[in-house]
Design a protein around this motif. Structure first.
Motif, PDB file in Angstrom:
ATOM      1  N   LEU A   1      23.518  13.786  -9.688  1.00  0.00           N
ATOM      2  CA  LEU A   1      24.826  14.144  -9.565  1.00  0.00           C
ATOM      3  C   LEU A   1      26.008  12.585  -9.324  1.00  0.00           C
ATOM      4  O   LEU A   1      26.960  12.548  -9.389  1.00  0.00           O
ATOM      5  N   GLY A   2      25.122  11.464  -9.073  1.00  0.00           N
ATOM      6  CA  GLY A   2      25.507  10.119  -9.188  1.00  0.00           C
ATOM      7  C   GLY A   2      25.739   9.890  -7.634  1.00  0.00           C
ATOM      8  O   GLY A   2      26.300   8.602  -7.410  1.00  0.00           O
ATOM      9  N   MET A   3      25.367  10.348  -6.551  1.00  0.00           N
ATOM     10  CA  MET A   3      25.532   9.867  -5.428  1.00  0.00           C
ATOM     11  C   MET A   3      24.479   8.845  -5.088  1.00  0.00           C
ATOM     12  O   MET A   3      23.227   9.046  -5.393  1.00  0.00           O
ATOM     13  N   THR A   4      24.818   7.773  -4.194  1.00  0.00           N
ATOM     14  CA  THR A   4      23.672   6.714  -3.821  1.00  0.00           C
ATOM     15  C   THR A   4      23.190   7.411  -2.597  1.00  0.00           C
ATOM     16  O   THR A   4      23.918   8.018  -1.765  1.00  0.00           O
ATOM     17  N   ILE A   5      21.948   7.605  -2.549  1.00  0.00           N
ATOM     18  CA  ILE A   5      21.387   8.041  -1.362  1.00  0.00           C
ATOM     19  C   ILE A   5      21.071   6.937  -0.083  1.00  0.00           C
ATOM     20  O   ILE A   5      20.263   6.095  -0.460  1.00  0.00           O
ATOM     21  N   PHE A   6      21.497   6.865   1.040  1.00  0.00           N
ATOM     22  CA  PHE A   6      21.190   6.368   2.124  1.00  0.00           C
ATOM     23  C   PHE A   6      20.094   7.037   3.074  1.00  0.00           C
ATOM     24  O   PHE A   6      20.434   8.098   3.341  1.00  0.00           O
ATOM     25  N   ILE A   7      18.955   6.566   2.842  1.00  0.00           N
ATOM     26  CA  ILE A   7      17.892   6.966   3.741  1.00  0.00           C
ATOM     27  C   ILE A   7      17.962   6.940   5.289  1.00  0.00           C
ATOM     28  O   ILE A   7      18.112   5.499   5.510  1.00  0.00           O
ATOM     29  N   ARG A   8      18.143   7.783   6.225  1.00  0.00           N
ATOM     30  CA  ARG A   8      18.356   7.511   7.345  1.00  0.00           C
ATOM     31  C   ARG A   8      17.206   7.633   8.206  1.00  0.00           C
ATOM     32  O   ARG A   8      16.273   8.669   7.985  1.00  0.00           O
ATOM     33  N   GLU A   9      16.996   6.752   9.102  1.00  0.00           N
ATOM     34  CA  GLU A   9      16.206   6.993  10.275  1.00  0.00           C
ATOM     35  C   GLU A   9      16.750   6.532  11.634  1.00  0.00           C
ATOM     36  O   GLU A   9      16.855   5.329  11.894  1.00  0.00           O
ATOM     37  N   GLY A  10      17.457   7.899  12.059  1.00  0.00           N
ATOM     38  CA  GLY A  10      18.067   7.571  13.524  1.00  0.00           C
ATOM     39  C   GLY A  10      17.157   7.996  14.481  1.00  0.00           C
ATOM     40  O   GLY A  10      16.159   7.864  14.586  1.00  0.00           O
ATOM     41  N   SER A  11      17.840   8.034  15.881  1.00  0.00           N
ATOM     42  CA  SER A  11      17.091   8.572  16.995  1.00  0.00           C
ATOM     43  C   SER A  11      16.709   9.889  16.960  1.00  0.00           C
ATOM     44  O   SER A  11      15.564  10.317  17.267  1.00  0.00           O
ATOM     45  N   VAL A  12      17.722  10.693  16.375  1.00  0.00           N
ATOM     46  CA  VAL A  12      17.375  12.022  16.328  1.00  0.00           C
ATOM     47  C   VAL A  12      16.858  12.577  14.980  1.00  0.00           C
ATOM     48  O   VAL A  12      15.716  13.034  14.668  1.00  0.00           O
ATOM     49  N   ALA A  13      17.677  12.132  13.861  1.00  0.00           N
ATOM     50  CA  ALA A  13      17.498  12.738  12.529  1.00  0.00           C
ATOM     51  C   ALA A  13      16.642  11.424  12.004  1.00  0.00           C
ATOM     52  O   ALA A  13      17.062  10.476  11.697  1.00  0.00           O
ATOM     53  N   ARG A  14      15.723  11.768  11.623  1.00  0.00           N
ATOM     54  CA  ARG A  14      14.447  10.868  10.847  1.00  0.00           C
ATOM     55  C   ARG A  14      14.103  11.554   9.769  1.00  0.00           C
ATOM     56  O   ARG A  14      13.316  12.391   9.706  1.00  0.00           O
ATOM     57  N   ASN A  15      14.656  10.635   8.593  1.00  0.00           N
ATOM     58  CA  ASN A  15      14.401  11.291   7.247  1.00  0.00           C
ATOM     59  C   ASN A  15      13.581  10.426   6.361  1.00  0.00           C
ATOM     60  O   ASN A  15      13.212  10.939   5.221  1.00  0.00           O
ATOM     61  N   LEU A  16      13.036   9.377   6.980  1.00  0.00           N
ATOM     62  CA  LEU A  16      12.450   8.283   6.083  1.00  0.00           C
ATOM     63  C   LEU A  16      10.983   9.025   5.327  1.00  0.00           C
ATOM     64  O   LEU A  16      10.636   9.094   3.993  1.00  0.00           O
ATOM     65  N   SER A  17      10.256   9.443   6.195  1.00  0.00           N
ATOM     66  CA  SER A  17       8.907   9.954   5.693  1.00  0.00           C
ATOM     67  C   SER A  17       9.156  11.124   4.634  1.00  0.00           C
ATOM     68  O   SER A  17       8.331  11.271   3.544  1.00  0.00           O
TER      69      SER A  17
END
Lengths: 568, 568
Positions: free
Chosen positions: A230-246
């Motif tokens: 839909l046109g969004m740039t995806i920021f892959i997040r790797e925070g202390s709690v929310a970790r989405n990279l893998s």
């Protein structure tokens, strides 16, 4: 820089300042490694190739990449202000961050945002700001400030402002709330970040159609793919709690990686010190199978071009000399970091002392009307709504429990893991205090208090007895903010957070030690929660399910309204 | 569009205008084909998925791609103004062009540029303008206008102006000519296109450091790779004369294709009609082995994002409904073309009549002082510098030849392929006439004249005898511009070009027939040159080697100065 000067140096008519010899340049535009020298004059890269320069640094074949960019971060989560934050992440190769000063804005409004600007100045990091779109998060708590569209618009033309930060109020967008739409209208043509966990289908289409350009809340490849399409740039997040990279890595391909960036969102001190910053995400992505050139491009050019920071993100003539030098392309560990042509870090440590500066004087932000604060809870029923804390989850459960009482006063029951919890309003001095009960924290005695309490940042306190709670809360106030562990009249450990009640004035490694001491003291009082004060700080966040407490009382988040403590 | 309206339609709360059903959407962001319906409301795409709409068009599985974008084109080369140009390229799927009105600017300055704007309005094509950076091309010819930085800057804030067009004067950049640098300074922060054939090394680094962002003059992969590494976007050009697609195609990879666009630069009527426009480049690229999704992305999103046209270039909610429908992904031939949600073309023909409009009245631009024009050349020597025309090459050779003479007057020698050539100043009415000789055109009798004469666009005429030259030149003037073939006192064929002496008022197919007639008439007079009038129009271009003629006289391009006709 004046173009005449750039041209002179690019032609080699006059010597440059620094020549990085024997470099392997990471060409994030062509997707290649290019063997070349790199010439720097003042803040700029002026040429690739052999040039005369005042200083020559032989890199012996090391790699030179553009400085890393964090596409979305709340610096306050590191519990230090931007100057100290920069001292931590610059040696890790980060030269630019795009921040949303959402926490301090909830406490101090525009003054808080201006403080962040000032604290970042003359440091080793370019700090750009996306203006906080949701201050306050709701009307169900008292925050220190309200930012309307016209408040935000007043800063839009600041050269360090890129646009509107994560529009967390996605229901407000979709239902066309005027206050939300006016913010979007005020930032038409600028960058507008999104925050839309699990949003999909037509609701997501409406959110995108409204002009929102990015999302950092994706947790599955399917969710990210829909947003990407839909046109969004995806920021892959790797925070202390929310970790989405893998989870998201399998989505990344040569065909779509140009639409993705890296971000950390919220990282606590220990994570920054142990796991690094964007450099750590690059290494983790490469470990996970991503091509190093793609990973580095996501961490540099993609973020620069998303935010239209055309002066950076690639190693080409005329761009800023924000450069990272490292030896292993498969595990980049910055050996030298240049920001604007200045060597700011070497071998993981700062190579320059940032100017001491006189930090902007901030007003004290802990303003409690003690006469009105009373932790006693009248026993107006037998069974009450109890906040059920769940380790590792920002969401809580709503639990109905029998509450013991004596002489008409409801009591905690530490042996049964039932503590009293209160939120004391600290901005207006109103004395408003929300009170209730919490299970799952596991304190056998004593109390914990925190002036960090997302997003309103009133003082949140949980404890086994009123005296410990009073001690902890009063100590937080005396410190003008902090994390405190108390038992009876004794303060056992503390992290002073005098800057807006959110950030320390100490160096980040010392803050980490203070946090470790607080955690240890809390463990000694019986809790088994990994980061008890941090856990506490989310029990007041009234926009994440299910049951939360604010200074106004208990909030049923699903119904999005205040509810009584007692059910019978 | 108001975001409230967009959100309403994206949510499906109200019916949209058009639903394209059973589409295969070319997702140029994710690099995938996505099966979905596409909803359109007024000028915008409002959603991907099933929606209610007033009109449903079943595509039966056809592909839907964003409208094609030409990243760099001089519309004048098509010899028709923007309105008629649009009628030709819109059915080919082009919905946006980025133009440099360089030719008309050399004749009419800002008035010419404004004419182009006006002629494009309300047509089926978005025409954006890069402001011509080199008017005139040099001081060695008389042009109709001079555009200084302050002239260009006066148009910078026009919503259809994107920046500064190809900075052809690359020596001026590198040697830091003030007039050139002031133009660059005036467009700091905007798009600035380059034109730097064969420039490399430090000179190229200086050119890039000066802020120039693209190049469309690459002829080899090596040249393009060097420019790519330095940060330039590469516009792959496929014009009528310069054709670089097949040479550059081997350079394009998944890792770097996001830095490349397509452009046509200069295309004559017959090429547009026979070979198409950007659609033809896409097909040729796919034929040459390029992945169709990469080719389409280069023709859409890459150009949109290079020029920061964030409202187009992808099929996503909120973006302009500039859409192309075709059946064969490996050979896209637009079946339907939408621009801003309006069906503008179907099956290769216009589906709407552009409003007739009253074209802006332009002043006549052919202003010749006939009293001062005399084609006789005094025989002031025996041997002269002769312009040696080379078929298929814009560059000429300098040939020293013996010139016959009689009674002190130098003569042409058609049998020996030696013609007289003249350039008659037509802007100021000065009567200035440059005269010389040309070989290689092959006319046995008669003369050719053209008011198109790059870049100064004076009248250029070549012929076997003075009377034919006079007839042709006077007919060009009587037409207020055109291509004319004459023999003695008779005009044999002509292409009237009354708009600035560059463009026809006729439909493009008719112009093509007129050109064919002119070519045939010229062939009947003996020439074997494929496009003799076009060839003639480049013999006055004093910035391309080796020997050229302007109204001021013969120009030795290598030495960049006027030289005498006679050598002995």
């Amino acid at each position: 820089m004046e173009i005449r000067t750039l041209i002179e140096h690019a032609r080699g008519d006059v010597p440059s300042d620094i020549l990085l010899r024997n470099a392997r340049v990471v060409d994030v535009l062509g997707g290649e490694i290019v063997t070349s020298d790199v010439a720097i004059y003042r803040s700029r890269i002026v040429g690739l190739g052999t040039y005369d320069a005042t200083e020559t640094i032989d890199l012996g074949g090391a790699y030179v990449a553009p400085g890393f960019i964090d596409a979305h971060v709340h610096i306050e989560s590191a519990m230090v202000p931007p100057g100290e934050y920069a001292r931590t992440v610059a040696p890790l190769g980060t030269t630019t961050v795009v921040t949303d000063p959402h926490e301090i804005a909830n406490v101090l409004g525009l003054d808080g945002i201006r403080y962040m600007f000032e604290s970042a100045k003359y440091g080793p990091l370019s700090m750009y700001v996306m203006l906080s779109a949701c201050v306050p998060a709701s009307d169900l708590a008292t925050s220190g400030a309200v930012l309307h569209w016209y408040d935000l618009a007043s800063l839009r033309s600041d050269p360090w402002v890129l646009g509107l930060a994560e529009v967390m109020n996605f229901p407000g967008v979709i239902t066309r709330d005027d206050g939300v739409l006016d913010k979007l209208r005020s930032f038409a043509g600028a960058a507008i970040d999104g925050h839309a966990p699990r949003l999909g289908g037509r609701a997501l289409q409406a959110y995108v159609a409204a002009g929102i350009q990015s999302d950092h809340e994706c947790t599955t490849p399917e969710e990210a793919r829909e947003k990407l399409r839909l046109g969004m740039t995806i920021f892959i997040r790797e925070g202390s709690v929310a970790r989405n990279l893998s989870a998201l890595l399998p989505l990344v391909t040569p065909a779509n990686h140009h639409r993705m960036c890296f971000c950390t969102d919220d990282r606590q001190p220990s994570d920054l010190l142990d796991r690094g910053h964007i450099d750590g995400m690059i290494r983790a992505a490469i470990d996970g199978g991503l091509d190093p050139l793609m990973a580095i491009r996501m961490a540099t050019w993609n973020a620069a071009s998303h935010f239209r920071l055309w002066d950076r993100g690639a190693v080409t003539p005329g761009r800023r000399a924000d450069l990272v030098v490292f030896d292993d392309l498969r595990a980049p560990r910055p050996r030298l970091v240049f920001r604007g042509g200045r060597l700011v870090a070497r071998d993981g440590a700062m190579a320059v002392e940032p100017p001491p500066g006189e930090p902007r004087r901030l007003r004290g932000t802990v303003n409690v009307n003690w006469d009105a604060v009373d932790f006693r809870v009248p026993a107006e029923g037998r069974r009450a709504r109890v906040i059920g804390f769940v380790e590792g989850d920002l969401a809580t459960r709503e639990v109905i429990e029998e509450i013991p009482s004596r002489d008409g006063v409801a009591l905690s029951n530490p042996e049964g893991d039932l503590l009293k919890i209160a939120v004391v309003e600290r901005h207006l001095g109103s004395g408003a205090t929300g009170k209730g009960f919490v299970s799952g924290l596991g304190l056998r005695r004593g109390a914990l208090a925190s002036s960090v309490a997302h997003d309103h940042h009133n003082i949140i306190v949980a404890g086994a007895d009123d005296e410990s709670m009073r001690t902890a809360t009063r100590r937080v106030a005396a410190l003008q903010g902090g994390w405190v562990v108390a038992d009876g009249r004794a303060v056992l450990a503390e992290v002073p957070l005098p800057i807006a009640g959110l950030m320390s004035a100490d160096p980040l490694p010392r803050v980490r030690k203070q946090i470790d001491a607080v955690d240890a003291a809390a463990r000694a009082l019986g809790t088994r929660v990994a980061s008890p004060c941090m856990a506490l700080s989310f029990l007041g966040l009234e926009v994440i399910p299910a049951l939360k407490l604010t200074d106004k009382g208990l909030v049923d988040v699903e119904r999005f309204q205040l509810v009584p403590l007692w059910v019978s």
